[in-house]
Design an enzyme around this catalytic site. Structure first.
Site, PDB file in Angstrom:
ATOM      1  CG  HIS A  70      37.083 -22.938  22.798  1.00 60.13           C
ATOM      2  ND1 HIS A  70      37.205 -23.173  21.450  1.00 60.13           N
ATOM      3  CD2 HIS A  70      36.826 -21.614  22.915  1.00 60.13           C
ATOM      4  CE1 HIS A  70      37.031 -22.038  20.785  1.00 60.13           C
ATOM      5  NE2 HIS A  70      36.813 -21.071  21.659  1.00 60.13           N
ATOM      6  CE  LYS A 114      37.882 -14.486  18.940  1.00 60.67           C
ATOM      7  NZ  LYS A 114      36.950 -13.436  19.374  1.00 60.67           N
ATOM      8  CE  LYS A 126      39.177 -16.861  21.992  1.00 56.77           C
ATOM      9  NZ  LYS A 126      38.932 -15.514  22.505  1.00 56.77           N
ATOM     10  CG  ASP A 173      40.461 -12.725  21.314  1.00 54.50           C
ATOM     11  OD1 ASP A 173      41.084 -11.828  21.922  1.00 54.50           O
ATOM     12  OD2 ASP A 173      39.302 -13.075  21.615  1.00 54.50           O
ATOM     13  CD  GLU A 207      38.475 -10.505  19.742  1.00 52.76           C
ATOM     14  OE1 GLU A 207      38.430 -11.124  18.644  1.00 52.76           O
ATOM     15  OE2 GLU A 207      37.659 -10.710  20.663  1.00 52.76           O
ATOM     16  CG  ASP A 223      36.141  -9.162  23.300  1.00 50.30           C
ATOM     17  OD1 ASP A 223      35.059  -8.742  23.734  1.00 50.30           O
ATOM     18  OD2 ASP A 223      36.402 -10.383  23.273  1.00 50.30           O
ATOM     19  CE  LYS A 239      32.858 -10.928  22.667  1.00 53.47           C
ATOM     20  NZ  LYS A 239      33.869 -11.675  23.425  1.00 53.47           N
ATOM     21  CD  GLU A 261      33.736 -13.626  18.347  1.00 55.01           C
ATOM     22  OE1 GLU A 261      34.863 -13.901  17.946  1.00 55.01           O
ATOM     23  OE2 GLU A 261      33.511 -13.072  19.444  1.00 55.01           O
TER      24      GLU A 261
HETATM   25  C1  MUC Z   1      36.456 -13.754  23.153  1.00 52.35           C
HETATM   26  O1  MUC Z   1      37.332 -13.295  23.865  1.00 52.35           O
HETATM   27  O2  MUC Z   1      36.271 -13.200  22.090  1.00 52.35           O
HETATM   28  C2  MUC Z   1      34.675 -15.541  21.417  1.00 52.35           C
HETATM   29  C3  MUC Z   1      35.023 -16.542  20.561  1.00 52.35           C
HETATM   30  C4  MUC Z   1      35.813 -17.430  21.282  1.00 52.35           C
HETATM   31  O3  MUC Z   1      36.341 -18.447  20.861  1.00 52.35           O
HETATM   32  O4  MUC Z   1      35.969 -16.985  22.523  1.00 52.35           O
HETATM   33  C5  MUC Z   1      35.130 -15.883  22.716  1.00 52.35           C
HETATM   34  C6  MUC Z   1      35.630 -14.888  23.656  1.00 52.35           C
HETATM   35 MG    MG Z   2      37.808 -11.671  22.414  1.00 54.62          MG
END
Ligand code: MUC
Ligand code: MG
Length: 382
Positions: A22, A167, A169, A198, A224, A249, A273, A327
């Site tokens: 991941h 989402k 990354k 994000d 994000e 976040d 969170k 999420e």
């Molecule tokens: C984050 O930064 O949001 C939340 C979902 C994911 O894939 O990573 C986290 C951390």
């Molecule tokens: Mg995040």
């Protein structure tokens, strides 16, 4: 002695495999480490909590090892002998003597709520004021690092009816490549899915100014944490110009951070969170700040296992509006968990149990097998 006095607090580090690597801007996860908190009480009730972060110290100020060490050395002596049924007093006692450490506090607060719910026969959501819904929409994070694989994964999730919010990354790579990756995925999924990104603080403001426009023009719904949590003025400037809303976040490491962000107009959506606020009750204080300021809400995750995920879910289902969904997919990223029953995901949503406490139990054999300080070397496979 209180009839429900806290008699012991156990912290257990558990290493669990993930279904694939991941990839985040600051760390690629090859597995996930969770810290389980078990609070035992004089009336025989046991409460479960979880304190989980991402990538050791890559994400936040606490690591699994520091969480365990701090709960064992500093939290437990303050709590042993205290009334577990009065979790408000117990958390205030911690607050008076322990600065920060919101991840560890969240695990403890969760365990106290779970214990009290089991004691009274109430779900944690009812202890938090009462649920307004029974299920929550759940986004999935596409983070394999490969555009083709991410599209395939998204198609699979849509076909399973498990996720339709995605989402992506980004931030680890070169900006234009990242933008091309996101645009290709949005093009492939079209109106069948909401696509968000994000950036995990990876961009500077100048890059973000341009990138936020490109993302907005290409149908991306939400951006994000594009820049550093420390550049709050920059977040406010981006929030003022970006057509796609900016979500905070990492900028929120406490309820007080949430207040300052709201005051400065630094985000139009908050990722809630429990770990970064200090527990399910604390995260609802951040939600109240957002609601009062007209900021929309999203139910975030630190990629917790089942215990932390349900603790978050019980808090989130008490909220009137969760415009961006959640999420809460952490358990689905793991190939193994240590729960007696898996969480139920159905029709793009997570079902939140109504049974007492969190509504989840541990599989002791699996726990013994996956705990880092292994006390058992074999498990009964299901
Ligand atoms: C984050 O930064 O949001 C939340 C979902 C994911 O894939 O990573 C986290 C951390
Ligand atoms: Mg995040």
């Amino acid at each position: 002695m209180y009839p429900a006095a806290i008699t012991s607090i156990e912290t257990i580090i558990v290493d669990l495999p993930t279904i694939r690597p991941h990839k985040l801007a600051m760390h690629t996860m090859q597995n996930q480490t969770i810290v389980i908190v078990r609070v035992r009480c004089a009336d025989g009730i046991e409460g479960l909590g979880e304190s989980t972060t991402i990538g050791g110290l890559a994400y936040g100020n606490e690591s699994p090892e520091s969480i365990k060490a701090n709960i064992d050395a500093h939290f437990a002596p303050l709590l042993i002998g205290q009334d577990s049924a009065n979790y408000n007093a117990a958390m205030h006692r911690l607050e008076r003597s322990i600065k920060g450490n919101t991840f560890a506090k969240s695990g403890i607060e969760t365990a106290l709520l779970d214990a009290q719910g089991k004691r009274l026969g109430l779900a944690v959501s009812e202890l938090l004021g009462g649920r307004l819904r029974d299920t929550l929409p759940v986004a999935w994070t596409l983070a394999s690092g490969d555009t083709g694989k991410d599209i395939e994964e998204a198609e699979h999730m849509l076909a399973l009816r498990r996720h339709r919010l995605f989402k992506l990354k980004i931030g680890a790579g070169e900006v234009d490549q990242d933008l091309a990756h996101v645009i290709a995925i949005k093009k492939a999924l079209g109106e069948r899915a909401s696509v968000r990104v994000d950036v995990n603080q990876a961009w500077d403001e100048a890059v973000a100014l341009r990138a936020c426009r490109v993302l907005s023009d290409n149908g991306i719904d939400l951006i994000e944490q594009p820049i550093s949590r420390n550049n709050r003025a920059g977040m406010a400037r981006l929030n003022a110009i970006s057509p796609a809303p900016i979500m905070a976040d990492e900028s929120i490491e406490s309820v007080e951070d949430a207040f300052n962000l709201a005051r400065e107009g630094a985000a139009s959506v908050f990722a809630l969170k429990i770990a970064k606020n200090g527990g399910p009750r604390a995260v609802l204080r951040t939600a109240s700040i957002a609601e009062s300021a007209g900021i929309a809400l999203y139910g975030g995750t630190m990629l917790e296992g089942g215990i932390g995920t349900l603790a978050s879910a019980h808090a989130f289902i008490t909220l009137n509006k969760l415009a961006w969904g959640t999420e809460l997919f952490g358990p689905l990223l793991l190939t193994e968990d240590v729960l007696s029953e898996p969480l139920v995901y159905r029709d793009f949503e997570l079902c939140v149990p109504k049974s007492p406490g969190l509504g989840v139990g541990l599989d002791e054999d699996r726990l013994a097998f996956f705990r880092r300080d292994k006390t058992s070397t074999s498990i009964q496979q299901a």
